[in-house]
Design a protein around this motif. Structure first.
Motif, PDB file in Angstrom:
ATOM      1  N   ALA A  59       0.080  -8.778   7.463  1.00  0.00           N
ATOM      2  CA  ALA A  59      -0.315  -8.584   6.060  1.00  0.00           C
ATOM      3  C   ALA A  59      -0.891  -7.192   5.849  1.00  0.00           C
ATOM      4  N   MET A  60      -1.747  -6.748   6.735  1.00  0.00           N
ATOM      5  CA  MET A  60      -2.357  -5.426   6.588  1.00  0.00           C
ATOM      6  C   MET A  60      -1.332  -4.306   6.787  1.00  0.00           C
ATOM      7  N   GLU A  61      -0.370  -4.531   7.668  1.00  0.00           N
ATOM      8  CA  GLU A  61       0.684  -3.531   7.868  1.00  0.00           C
ATOM      9  C   GLU A  61       1.585  -3.440   6.637  1.00  0.00           C
ATOM     10  N   ALA A  62       1.923  -4.587   6.047  1.00  0.00           N
ATOM     11  CA  ALA A  62       2.737  -4.585   4.821  1.00  0.00           C
ATOM     12  C   ALA A  62       1.986  -3.903   3.685  1.00  0.00           C
ATOM     13  N   ARG A  63       0.704  -4.184   3.600  1.00  0.00           N
ATOM     14  CA  ARG A  63      -0.129  -3.523   2.580  1.00  0.00           C
ATOM     15  C   ARG A  63      -0.104  -2.014   2.780  1.00  0.00           C
ATOM     16  N   GLY A  64      -0.250  -1.578   4.005  1.00  0.00           N
ATOM     17  CA  GLY A  64      -0.236  -0.147   4.300  1.00  0.00           C
ATOM     18  C   GLY A  64       1.092   0.499   3.965  1.00  0.00           C
ATOM     19  N   ARG A  65       2.196  -0.176   4.281  1.00  0.00           N
ATOM     20  CA  ARG A  65       3.520   0.389   3.980  1.00  0.00           C
ATOM     21  C   ARG A  65       3.734   0.521   2.471  1.00  0.00           C
ATOM     22  N   ASN A  66       3.361  -0.521   1.720  1.00  0.00           N
ATOM     23  CA  ASN A  66       3.523  -0.454   0.269  1.00  0.00           C
ATOM     24  C   ASN A  66       2.598   0.600  -0.333  1.00  0.00           C
ATOM     25  N   ARG A  67       1.371   0.678   0.148  1.00  0.00           N
ATOM     26  CA  ARG A  67       0.433   1.672  -0.361  1.00  0.00           C
ATOM     27  C   ARG A  67       0.947   3.085  -0.084  1.00  0.00           C
ATOM     28  N   ALA A  68       1.522   3.309   1.086  1.00  0.00           N
ATOM     29  CA  ALA A  68       2.060   4.628   1.428  1.00  0.00           C
ATOM     30  C   ALA A  68       3.161   5.043   0.449  1.00  0.00           C
ATOM     31  N   LYS A  69       3.975   4.092   0.012  1.00  0.00           N
ATOM     32  CA  LYS A  69       5.034   4.410  -0.953  1.00  0.00           C
ATOM     33  C   LYS A  69       4.442   4.865  -2.283  1.00  0.00           C
ATOM     34  N   PHE A  70       3.395   4.168  -2.750  1.00  0.00           N
ATOM     35  CA  PHE A  70       2.758   4.569  -4.007  1.00  0.00           C
ATOM     36  C   PHE A  70       1.982   5.862  -3.852  1.00  0.00           C
ATOM     37  N   ASP A  71       1.320   6.044  -2.712  1.00  0.00           N
ATOM     38  CA  ASP A  71       0.599   7.299  -2.482  1.00  0.00           C
ATOM     39  C   ASP A  71       1.565   8.478  -2.536  1.00  0.00           C
TER      40      ASP A  71
END
Length: 170
Positions: A59-71
Motif C-alpha cells: 500500500a505504501m509503495e503504491a501510494r509513493g508511485r502515484n504520488r511521484a506521478k503527481f509530483d
C-alpha cells in the motif's frame, strides 16, 4: 451514469476559462494504478485491524508511485484541474437503497477526490454551474503548501466567472 459526459464536458469548458485569466491550460494524460485496495488496507489498519506487513508495504509503495506521478506533473504545472464529481448527487432514495444493499459509496462517489486526500495534496472545489438543478464543481489540486495560491486562483476564477444562478428550491 448518463450525466457524466455532460458534467465532464462542462468542467472541461470551465477549466479552459482559466485561459481568460492568463493561464496556460493543457491536457495531461496520466495513468494511475488502482489505489482503492491499498486505501482499504491502510484504513482497516488505522481503524485497529492490523494488516500483514507485506500488505501495508504494498500500500505504501503504491501510494509513493502515484504520488511521484503527481509530483512530476506539478513540477511542470502550477495546478491540476479535474472534475470534482463526474455525476450529480444521488436522490435520498437511491442513497438509502445503496446503503441498505451494502454498497460503499467511497470508491464511486469520491473517485476524483479521494486520491488527493490519500496522497496528501491540497485540493479545492470551485462551483462552475448546475446540471439538472444540481451543483457541479471543478477541482483544483496543487503542491503541498500551495493553498494560498489555490485560494487566489479560485477567487480570480469566480470573480471572472461568478456563479449567480441558483437552483429552484421546493
Amino acid at each position: 451514469m448518463r450525466e457524466s459526459a455532460a458534467i465532464i464536458a462542462q468542467t472541461h469548458n470551465a477549466a479552459h476559462g482559466f485561459r481568460a485569466l492568463g493561464a496556460e491550460v493543457s491536457r495531461a494524460d496520466i495513468v494511475l494504478e488502482d489505489f482503492w485496495p491499498h486505501v482499504a488496507s491502510t484504513m482497516y489498519h488505522y481503524e485497529g485491524n492490523p494488516q500483514p506487513e507485506p500488505v501495508m508495504r504494498a500500500a505504501m509503495e503504491a501510494r509513493g508511485r502515484n504520488r511521484a506521478k503527481f509530483d512530476a506533473l506539478l513540477e511542470k504545472h502550477d495546478f491540476i484541474l479535474s472534475t470534482t464529481i463526474p455525476f450529480i448527487a444521488p436522490t435520498v432514495e437511491a442513497w438509502d437503497t445503496d446503503w441498505k444493499d451494502g454498497v460503499s459509496f467511497a470508491p464511486f462517489y469520491t473517485s476524483e477526490t479521494f486520491m488527493f486526500n490519500w496522497l496528501q495534496l491540497p485540493a479545492i472545489s470551485i462551483p462552475v454551474g448546475f446540471h439538472n438543478g444540481m451543483p457541479i464543481g471543478l477541482q483544483l489540486v496543487g503542491r503541498p503548501d500551495s493553498e494560498p495560491r489555490m485560494f487566489a486562483a479560485a477567487a480570480a476564477f469566480l470573480a471572472k466567472f461568478p456563479q449567480i444562478i441558483r437552483p429552484k428550491i421546493s
